[in-house]
Every structure is written in structure tokens, then in C-alpha cells.
Design an enzyme around this catalytic site. Structure first.
Site, PDB file in Angstrom:
ATOM      1  N   ILE A  15      -6.347  -3.260 -22.232  1.00  0.00           N
ATOM      2  CA  ILE A  15      -5.496  -3.279 -23.168  1.00  0.00           C
ATOM      3  C   ILE A  15      -4.386  -4.350 -23.191  1.00  0.00           C
ATOM      4  O   ILE A  15      -4.081  -5.115 -23.893  1.00  0.00           O
ATOM      5  CB  ILE A  15      -4.845  -1.973 -23.524  1.00  0.00           C
ATOM      6  CG1 ILE A  15      -5.568  -0.873 -24.330  1.00  0.00           C
ATOM      7  CG2 ILE A  15      -3.580  -2.213 -24.712  1.00  0.00           C
ATOM      8  CD1 ILE A  15      -5.113   0.440 -24.582  1.00  0.00           C
ATOM      9  N   ASP A  34       1.127  -7.873 -13.222  1.00  0.00           N
ATOM     10  CA  ASP A  34       0.080  -6.893 -12.739  1.00  0.00           C
ATOM     11  C   ASP A  34       0.184  -6.928 -11.272  1.00  0.00           C
ATOM     12  O   ASP A  34       0.686  -7.653 -10.372  1.00  0.00           O
ATOM     13  CB  ASP A  34      -1.223  -7.400 -13.130  1.00  0.00           C
ATOM     14  CG  ASP A  34      -2.315  -5.931 -13.238  1.00  0.00           C
ATOM     15  OD1 ASP A  34      -2.694  -5.545 -14.541  1.00  0.00           O
ATOM     16  OD2 ASP A  34      -2.697  -5.598 -12.073  1.00  0.00           O
ATOM     17  N   ASP A  56       4.582  -5.062  -8.870  1.00  0.00           N
ATOM     18  CA  ASP A  56       4.242  -3.639  -9.057  1.00  0.00           C
ATOM     19  C   ASP A  56       5.419  -2.996  -9.706  1.00  0.00           C
ATOM     20  O   ASP A  56       6.634  -2.744  -9.375  1.00  0.00           O
ATOM     21  CB  ASP A  56       3.868  -2.947  -7.884  1.00  0.00           C
ATOM     22  CG  ASP A  56       3.632  -1.568  -7.625  1.00  0.00           C
ATOM     23  OD1 ASP A  56       3.962  -0.677  -8.747  1.00  0.00           O
ATOM     24  OD2 ASP A  56       2.965  -1.156  -6.883  1.00  0.00           O
ATOM     25  N   VAL A  57       5.374  -2.463 -10.732  1.00  0.00           N
ATOM     26  CA  VAL A  57       6.387  -2.032 -11.734  1.00  0.00           C
ATOM     27  C   VAL A  57       7.053  -0.486 -11.228  1.00  0.00           C
ATOM     28  O   VAL A  57       8.110  -0.340 -11.743  1.00  0.00           O
ATOM     29  CB  VAL A  57       6.026  -1.738 -13.310  1.00  0.00           C
ATOM     30  CG1 VAL A  57       5.557  -2.894 -13.923  1.00  0.00           C
ATOM     31  CG2 VAL A  57       4.956  -0.590 -13.543  1.00  0.00           C
ATOM     32  N   ASN A  83       2.766  -1.710 -20.620  1.00  0.00           N
ATOM     33  CA  ASN A  83       1.541  -1.120 -20.602  1.00  0.00           C
ATOM     34  C   ASN A  83       0.963  -0.577 -19.444  1.00  0.00           C
ATOM     35  O   ASN A  83       0.030   0.058 -19.311  1.00  0.00           O
ATOM     36  CB  ASN A  83       0.609  -2.526 -20.948  1.00  0.00           C
ATOM     37  CG  ASN A  83      -0.926  -2.103 -20.941  1.00  0.00           C
ATOM     38  OD1 ASN A  83      -1.479  -1.299 -21.623  1.00  0.00           O
ATOM     39  ND2 ASN A  83      -1.712  -2.616 -19.985  1.00  0.00           N
ATOM     40  N   SER A 134      -0.215   7.306 -24.704  1.00  0.00           N
ATOM     41  CA  SER A 134      -1.563   7.773 -24.895  1.00  0.00           C
ATOM     42  C   SER A 134      -1.678   8.931 -25.912  1.00  0.00           C
ATOM     43  O   SER A 134      -0.450   9.632 -26.072  1.00  0.00           O
ATOM     44  CB  SER A 134      -2.033   8.287 -23.526  1.00  0.00           C
ATOM     45  OG  SER A 134      -3.247   8.983 -23.630  1.00  0.00           O
ATOM     46  N   TYR A 147      -0.977  12.895 -16.062  1.00  0.00           N
ATOM     47  CA  TYR A 147      -1.051  11.778 -16.868  1.00  0.00           C
ATOM     48  C   TYR A 147      -0.417  12.453 -18.053  1.00  0.00           C
ATOM     49  O   TYR A 147       0.393  11.442 -18.816  1.00  0.00           O
ATOM     50  CB  TYR A 147      -2.550  11.606 -17.056  1.00  0.00           C
ATOM     51  CG  TYR A 147      -2.822  10.362 -17.977  1.00  0.00           C
ATOM     52  CD1 TYR A 147      -2.593   9.160 -17.646  1.00  0.00           C
ATOM     53  CD2 TYR A 147      -3.273  10.559 -19.234  1.00  0.00           C
ATOM     54  CE1 TYR A 147      -2.863   8.027 -18.270  1.00  0.00           C
ATOM     55  CE2 TYR A 147      -3.800   9.334 -20.027  1.00  0.00           C
ATOM     56  CZ  TYR A 147      -3.254   8.380 -19.575  1.00  0.00           C
ATOM     57  OH  TYR A 147      -3.533   7.143 -20.719  1.00  0.00           O
ATOM     58  N   VAL A 180     -10.535   4.809 -25.896  1.00  0.00           N
ATOM     59  CA  VAL A 180     -10.786   3.349 -26.149  1.00  0.00           C
ATOM     60  C   VAL A 180     -12.213   2.944 -25.327  1.00  0.00           C
ATOM     61  O   VAL A 180     -12.528   3.640 -24.097  1.00  0.00           O
ATOM     62  CB  VAL A 180      -9.737   2.400 -25.739  1.00  0.00           C
ATOM     63  CG1 VAL A 180     -10.090   0.998 -25.717  1.00  0.00           C
ATOM     64  CG2 VAL A 180      -8.569   2.948 -26.637  1.00  0.00           C
ATOM     65  N   THR A 182     -13.570   0.973 -23.259  1.00  0.00           N
ATOM     66  CA  THR A 182     -13.340   0.015 -22.075  1.00  0.00           C
ATOM     67  C   THR A 182     -14.515   0.308 -21.160  1.00  0.00           C
ATOM     68  O   THR A 182     -15.379   1.176 -21.228  1.00  0.00           O
ATOM     69  CB  THR A 182     -12.181   0.526 -21.376  1.00  0.00           C
ATOM     70  OG1 THR A 182     -12.362   1.748 -20.765  1.00  0.00           O
ATOM     71  CG2 THR A 182     -10.918   0.563 -22.075  1.00  0.00           C
TER      72      THR A 182
END
Length: 250
Positions: A15, A34, A56-57, A83, A134, A147, A180, A182
Site C-alpha cells: 500500500i 522504509d 526505521d520508524v 503506513n 486495519s 496486531y 487486500v 497483495t
């Protein structure tokens, strides 16, 4: 310096990549973030008006270094798409604390940290934040304790941000993708699971990365200038149909 700039995390695939491509098509310049440096450099090299930033967030120091670099490169920031995310699926009793923290570090802490680091820049442009949660944050399901909980927290964080940033003209919304289609999903979903999803989704199909990207780009744009604090399920109606897919439970 006058062209609008978006920051997209988790931009190397899925996404995030689809959103980056669409925003570029719609006239944005994009800072693609990313932690997969090799894949990020490969995909960003194929795009005009995109610049790759390895980050790396879940690590505050990397965000503190990256956001100023983005502002130096582009001169402004008009939208942030949070995201980046990781997934772990397993039973509650089989989810150790290290796994729990790994999911929270990226899925929740990353959203908080990136939003906090970019807030001042967004206030200057009266920009927008779009957090990606999500369907698992809206409805409970088995094997998704870390998650699903992380994504539910992102939903509430979105509302907190919208309430606080609204006075500065910064809009904050949340997109909750349903199933989705993917490459990863198709690799791990058995035919029974695919059939079960189709039966449970009113539109009777998986969504596409492009369809999710369309919603995200709209919320970033001036076309959504009076939309904030909203949680939008882009899920083919899945959230409306209750819980309980036997194929997934087994």
C-alpha cells in the site's frame, strides 16, 4: 519549493508503494521512507519526483535525523501517510512480550513519533496526516491480539490528533483496509480462507492496493478539506458483516 510534498512510511512495497506512485501521478513529490534499504532504493529509482530515505520508524533517533533531511530536501511538508507496519498472527497465549513490543514499536509508536516530528511542518502548510490502521482494529478476530490491538490504538490516536491539531488547520484521518490482494496475502491465504473472505465481504472480493491508495490520496488532498477525525474502512463492506470466519479460526 511550491510543489506539495508527502511523506509516506513503509513505502518500499504494498500500500505504501501504491500510494507513493499515485501521489506522484497526482502532482505530489514524495519522500519515501522504509527500513528495507535495498528494496526502497530499487523501487524509488524507477519514480520521478520521489526521494528515498532509509528510516526505521520505531527508532526515535532515526526519525529525528530523517525529518530534517526531508525538509531540507523539499522545503515543505503537506501530508504524512503513516503506513509502516508489521504483523504477527498467533494465539494470545503464544504471543510473548517481545513479539507484542515489536508490533507496538512500529505500528503504534512509529505513528506517534513520525506525527510528532512532523507536526510543526504540517502546521505551516495546514497539511494532513493519514494513519493506516486495519479492519483488525475495528473488529476482533482470532490470532491478532498484538496486531489488532495496535491498530485499534492507532484509530484512537487519530481522533486525539484530529482534536488537537484541528485548531492549526491540520486534518488527521485514518484508513482501515480490509483484506487486500497483495502478493503476501495470496501466498499465505489458503483457498478455504479466500473463499471465506469472499463470502463475508459484501463486494465478494479482496481489495487492491490501488483502491486503498485512492482513499489515502483523497484524504491528503484539498478535496477532503473539511474531513478530519474520520475512520474510513476501505474494506468492501467487511466491517459491516460481523465476525467469525470458521476457516480462519481453524
Amino acid at each position: 519549493m511550491s510543489q506539495k510534498t508527502a511523506l509516506v512510511t513503509g513505502a518500499a512495497r504494498g500500500i505504501g508503494l501504491a500510494t507513493s506512485k499515485l501521489m506522484i501521478e497526482r502532482g505530489w513529490q514524495v519522500a519515501m521512507l522504509d527500513r528495507d534499504k535495498e528494496e526502497l532504493e530499487k523501487v524509488s529509482a524507477e519514480l520521478q519526483h520521489a526521494t528515498a530515505f532509509y528510516c526505521d520508524v520505531s527508532i526515535p533517533s532515526e526519525i529525528d535525523q530523517t525529518v530534517p533531511a526531508i525538509l531540507e530536501r523539499f522545503g515543505r511538508l503537506d501530508a504524512v501517510v503513516n503506513n509502516a507496519g508489521v504483523a504477527h498472527f498467533g494465539p494470545i497465549e503464544g504471543t510473548d512480550f517481545e513479539t507484542w513490543r515489536t508490533v507496538m514499536d512500529t505500528n503504534l509508536d512509529g505513528v506517534f513519533l513520525v506525527s510528532q516530528a512532523t507536526a510543526d511542518a504540517l502546521k505551516k502548510t495546514r497539511g494532513a496526516i493519514v494513519n493506516i490502521a486495519s479492519i483488525s482494529g475495528l473488529r476482533a478476530s482470532t490470532l491478532r491480539v498484538a496486531y489488532g490491538t495496535s491498530k485499534a490504538a492507532v484509530i484512537h490516536l487519530t481522533k486525539q490528533q484530529a482534536a488537537e491539531f484541528g485548531e492549526f488547520g491540520v486534518r488527521v484521518n485514518c484508513v482501515c483496509p480490509g483484506p487486500v490482494r497483495t502478493k503476501l496475502a495470496m501466498a499465505v491465504h489458503s483457498q478455504d480462507i479466500i473463499d471465506a473472505y469472499h463470502d463475508a465481504i459484501p463486494l465478494n472480493r479482496y481489495g487492491s492496493e490501488q483502491e486503498i491508495a485512492e482513499v489515502i490520496e483523497f484524504l491528503c488532498s484539498e478535496r477532503a478539506s473539511y474531513v478530519t477525525g474520520q475512520i474510513i474502512a476501505s474494506d468492501g463492506g467487511f466491517e459491516s458483516t460481523g465476525i467469525g470466519l470458521p476457516s480462519l479460526r481453524s
